[in-house]
Motif scaffolding. Sequence first.
Motif, PDB file in Angstrom:
ATOM      1  N   LEU A 147      -5.877  18.672  -1.363  1.00 15.44           N
ATOM      2  CA  LEU A 147      -7.070  18.299  -0.610  1.00 15.44           C
ATOM      3  C   LEU A 147      -6.698  17.464   0.610  1.00 15.44           C
ATOM      4  O   LEU A 147      -7.231  17.667   1.714  1.00 15.44           O
ATOM      5  CB  LEU A 147      -8.032  17.521  -1.506  1.00 15.44           C
ATOM      6  CG  LEU A 147      -9.326  17.040  -0.854  1.00 15.44           C
ATOM      7  CD1 LEU A 147     -10.230  18.223  -0.532  1.00 15.44           C
ATOM      8  CD2 LEU A 147     -10.045  16.060  -1.775  1.00 15.44           C
ATOM      9  N   CYS A 148      -5.776  16.522   0.432  1.00 15.01           N
ATOM     10  CA  CYS A 148      -5.340  15.658   1.533  1.00 15.01           C
ATOM     11  C   CYS A 148      -4.289  16.363   2.388  1.00 15.01           C
ATOM     12  O   CYS A 148      -4.322  16.259   3.624  1.00 15.01           O
ATOM     13  CB  CYS A 148      -4.766  14.361   0.985  1.00 15.01           C
ATOM     14  SG  CYS A 148      -5.890  13.433  -0.081  1.00 15.01           S
ATOM     15  N   LEU A 169       0.822  -1.201   0.000  1.00 19.24           N
ATOM     16  CA  LEU A 169       0.000   0.000   0.000  1.00 19.24           C
ATOM     17  C   LEU A 169       0.862   1.260   0.000  1.00 19.24           C
ATOM     18  O   LEU A 169       1.809   1.365   0.780  1.00 19.24           O
ATOM     19  CB  LEU A 169      -0.899   0.026   1.244  1.00 19.24           C
ATOM     20  CG  LEU A 169      -1.865  -1.136   1.444  1.00 19.24           C
ATOM     21  CD1 LEU A 169      -2.654  -0.936   2.737  1.00 19.24           C
ATOM     22  CD2 LEU A 169      -2.809  -1.286   0.263  1.00 19.24           C
ATOM     23  N   ASP A 170       0.517   2.197  -0.867  1.00 18.06           N
ATOM     24  CA  ASP A 170       1.055   3.551  -0.741  1.00 18.06           C
ATOM     25  C   ASP A 170       0.134   4.271   0.247  1.00 18.06           C
ATOM     26  O   ASP A 170      -0.800   4.984  -0.143  1.00 18.06           O
ATOM     27  CB  ASP A 170       1.064   4.261  -2.100  1.00 18.06           C
ATOM     28  CG  ASP A 170       2.105   3.693  -3.044  1.00 18.06           C
ATOM     29  OD1 ASP A 170       2.991   2.960  -2.579  1.00 18.06           O
ATOM     30  OD2 ASP A 170       2.028   3.975  -4.255  1.00 18.06           O
ATOM     31  N   HIS A 171       0.402   4.040   1.508  1.00 17.28           N
ATOM     32  CA  HIS A 171      -0.457   4.456   2.616  1.00 17.28           C
ATOM     33  C   HIS A 171       0.159   5.694   3.251  1.00 17.28           C
ATOM     34  O   HIS A 171       1.318   5.666   3.674  1.00 17.28           O
ATOM     35  CB  HIS A 171      -0.525   3.306   3.620  1.00 17.28           C
ATOM     36  CG  HIS A 171      -1.353   3.552   4.835  1.00 17.28           C
ATOM     37  ND1 HIS A 171      -2.635   3.060   4.967  1.00 17.28           N
ATOM     38  CD2 HIS A 171      -1.086   4.204   5.992  1.00 17.28           C
ATOM     39  CE1 HIS A 171      -3.120   3.412   6.153  1.00 17.28           C
ATOM     40  NE2 HIS A 171      -2.201   4.106   6.795  1.00 17.28           N
ATOM     41  N   VAL A 172      -0.594   6.790   3.311  1.00 14.11           N
ATOM     42  CA  VAL A 172       0.024   8.036   3.779  1.00 14.11           C
ATOM     43  C   VAL A 172      -0.983   8.896   4.518  1.00 14.11           C
ATOM     44  O   VAL A 172      -2.169   8.927   4.195  1.00 14.11           O
ATOM     45  CB  VAL A 172       0.638   8.806   2.583  1.00 14.11           C
ATOM     46  CG1 VAL A 172      -0.420   9.157   1.549  1.00 14.11           C
ATOM     47  CG2 VAL A 172       1.374  10.058   3.040  1.00 14.11           C
ATOM     48  N   GLY A 173      -0.495   9.583   5.555  1.00 18.09           N
ATOM     49  CA  GLY A 173      -1.317  10.493   6.340  1.00 18.09           C
ATOM     50  C   GLY A 173      -0.965  10.406   7.812  1.00 18.09           C
ATOM     51  O   GLY A 173       0.193  10.189   8.175  1.00 18.09           O
ATOM     52  N   TYR A 201     -15.836  13.630   5.869  1.00 20.13           N
ATOM     53  CA  TYR A 201     -16.503  13.808   4.590  1.00 20.13           C
ATOM     54  C   TYR A 201     -18.036  13.728   4.696  1.00 20.13           C
ATOM     55  O   TYR A 201     -18.730  14.124   3.758  1.00 20.13           O
ATOM     56  CB  TYR A 201     -16.021  12.745   3.593  1.00 20.13           C
ATOM     57  CG  TYR A 201     -14.566  12.864   3.198  1.00 20.13           C
ATOM     58  CD1 TYR A 201     -13.868  14.070   3.305  1.00 20.13           C
ATOM     59  CD2 TYR A 201     -13.880  11.765   2.689  1.00 20.13           C
ATOM     60  CE1 TYR A 201     -12.537  14.170   2.927  1.00 20.13           C
ATOM     61  CE2 TYR A 201     -12.544  11.859   2.300  1.00 20.13           C
ATOM     62  CZ  TYR A 201     -11.879  13.057   2.429  1.00 20.13           C
ATOM     63  OH  TYR A 201     -10.557  13.152   2.051  1.00 20.13           O
ATOM     64  N   ALA A 202     -18.543  13.177   5.807  1.00 11.97           N
ATOM     65  CA  ALA A 202     -19.993  13.043   5.979  1.00 11.97           C
ATOM     66  C   ALA A 202     -20.374  13.346   7.430  1.00 11.97           C
ATOM     67  O   ALA A 202     -21.172  12.640   8.042  1.00 11.97           O
ATOM     68  CB  ALA A 202     -20.455  11.646   5.571  1.00 11.97           C
ATOM     69  N   HIS A 203     -19.794  14.404   7.978  1.00  9.81           N
ATOM     70  CA  HIS A 203     -19.923  14.707   9.403  1.00  9.81           C
ATOM     71  C   HIS A 203     -21.377  14.782   9.868  1.00  9.81           C
ATOM     72  O   HIS A 203     -21.782  14.100  10.825  1.00  9.81           O
ATOM     73  CB  HIS A 203     -19.213  16.024   9.723  1.00  9.81           C
ATOM     74  CG  HIS A 203     -19.376  16.466  11.143  1.00  9.81           C
ATOM     75  ND1 HIS A 203     -20.454  17.217  11.568  1.00  9.81           N
ATOM     76  CD2 HIS A 203     -18.606  16.256  12.239  1.00  9.81           C
ATOM     77  CE1 HIS A 203     -20.348  17.440  12.869  1.00  9.81           C
ATOM     78  NE2 HIS A 203     -19.226  16.881  13.293  1.00  9.81           N
ATOM     79  N   ARG A 240     -13.880  10.459  -7.848  1.00  4.21           N
ATOM     80  CA  ARG A 240     -13.376  11.821  -8.031  1.00  4.21           C
ATOM     81  C   ARG A 240     -12.045  12.029  -7.302  1.00  4.21           C
ATOM     82  O   ARG A 240     -11.178  12.780  -7.764  1.00  4.21           O
ATOM     83  CB  ARG A 240     -14.413  12.827  -7.550  1.00  4.21           C
ATOM     84  CG  ARG A 240     -15.659  12.817  -8.423  1.00  4.21           C
ATOM     85  CD  ARG A 240     -16.775  13.658  -7.876  1.00  4.21           C
ATOM     86  NE  ARG A 240     -16.513  15.087  -8.047  1.00  4.21           N
ATOM     87  CZ  ARG A 240     -17.392  16.028  -7.769  1.00  4.21           C
ATOM     88  NH1 ARG A 240     -18.598  15.702  -7.292  1.00  4.21           N
ATOM     89  NH2 ARG A 240     -17.104  17.300  -7.947  1.00  4.21           N
ATOM     90  N   LEU A 241     -11.866  11.344  -6.153  1.00  8.59           N
ATOM     91  CA  LEU A 241     -10.594  11.435  -5.438  1.00  8.59           C
ATOM     92  C   LEU A 241      -9.497  10.652  -6.150  1.00  8.59           C
ATOM     93  O   LEU A 241      -8.320  11.027  -6.120  1.00  8.59           O
ATOM     94  CB  LEU A 241     -10.741  10.912  -4.009  1.00  8.59           C
ATOM     95  CG  LEU A 241     -11.593  11.720  -3.036  1.00  8.59           C
ATOM     96  CD1 LEU A 241     -11.727  10.986  -1.708  1.00  8.59           C
ATOM     97  CD2 LEU A 241     -10.998  13.110  -2.813  1.00  8.59           C
TER      98      LEU A 241
END
Length: 421
Positions: free
Chosen positions: A360-361, A187-191, A249-251, A236-237
């Motif tokens: 965005l991220c 995974l290119d897992h980031v954050g 995203y859906a608070h 879209r992302l």
Amino acid sequence: MRLTVVGGGSTYTPELIDGFARLRDTLPVEELVLVDPSEERLELVGGLARRILARQGHPGTIVTTNDLDRAVEGADAVLLQLRVGGQAAREQDETWPLECGCVGQETTGAGGLAKALRTVPVVLDVAERVRRTNPDAWIIDFTNPVGIVTRALLQAGHKAVGLCNVAIGLQRKFAALLGVAPADVHLDHVGLNHLTWETGVRLHGPEGEDVLPRLLAGHGDTIAADLRLPRPLLDRLGLVPSYYLRYFYAHDEVVRELRAKPSRASEVAEMERRLLSLYADPALDEKPELLAKRGGAYYSEAAVDLAAALLTGTGSPYQVVNTRNDGTLPFLPDDAVIEVQAAVSRKGPTPLPVTPLDPLCAGLTAQVTAYEDLALRAALHGGRDRVFKALLAHPLIGQFAYAEQLTDRLIAHNREYLAWA
């Protein structure tokens, strides 16, 4: 090899024991020490742990104790999976934020801050005891909020790595959809912890073919349903967000849902009562099916893999961990704790280079990092003003009136755990 589990009386623990038993060739544990303040839980969990090892023919020894200093002495690694205040505190974390129209959740938003304030001082005390008795021991933190807790440990100079099961869960799901072995999926897992994106899904290592576009095209509906996010958002992302991004995203939708049903904490508390009843059965010698609903899927595999890499230099060469940024994400401070793929060895984790994040991220990551910095200051130094600033900085709150109300509620519900309150 001697490993210590702080919070060993957790109902999670049989999942961990099962992993140690199955993966003994990866991590040859000779003695596993379970430490917990609850003698009743230790007796039940420890008994089942011994039966699991016996059933699988594992020669290791299980030791149970409520003496923390004795438990960590001589340990090669210490795993932290504690919950300060138990499910009762979690129940509060998930309810009082809803009174202000904000998400009630135990790892993010106002509830996540409350958990950090309760947890950081306790974890640092545990880590100091480890350092006094065995300064070479690794500390593996599974205690939420993992990013803030790991940052506290690293800033205090401890040999610490944070661990979460979100990435390994996604790896397993993607492997099943692709019809390949999990080990073949990178995974290119980031954050940040609980604020991550899969920007690529590669076959056979970090330089392999990126099949994320194929995954989204062929299995986007399935992935979106698992995340409970709209399929068009993923399209879209062009990437896969962690399911925790649904809180962002859906608070408002999530708040309505949470207000309309019993809290997750109440569900887990009932599940724990049932699990402990099962653990008391002397004929039970394997983890029960009910445990899979408790959460923490694949925790044991991730923990064994990480411990093996840190202690023996074996295990998977690349693993998703929480560790210092040190320039990996250039828009964050070096001492920020990020969650990324890393090369892990006895020297610790070294983050792999990442593709620059979309604004965005990156913007959300930077804002939550600023919140985590303020949250850690509040946890270390206390004070109503520090709590207020952390809440105001959080993107799920961000309004003066909400931050004021939530500050008062947080302190009122957690006063017994806050030395300064």
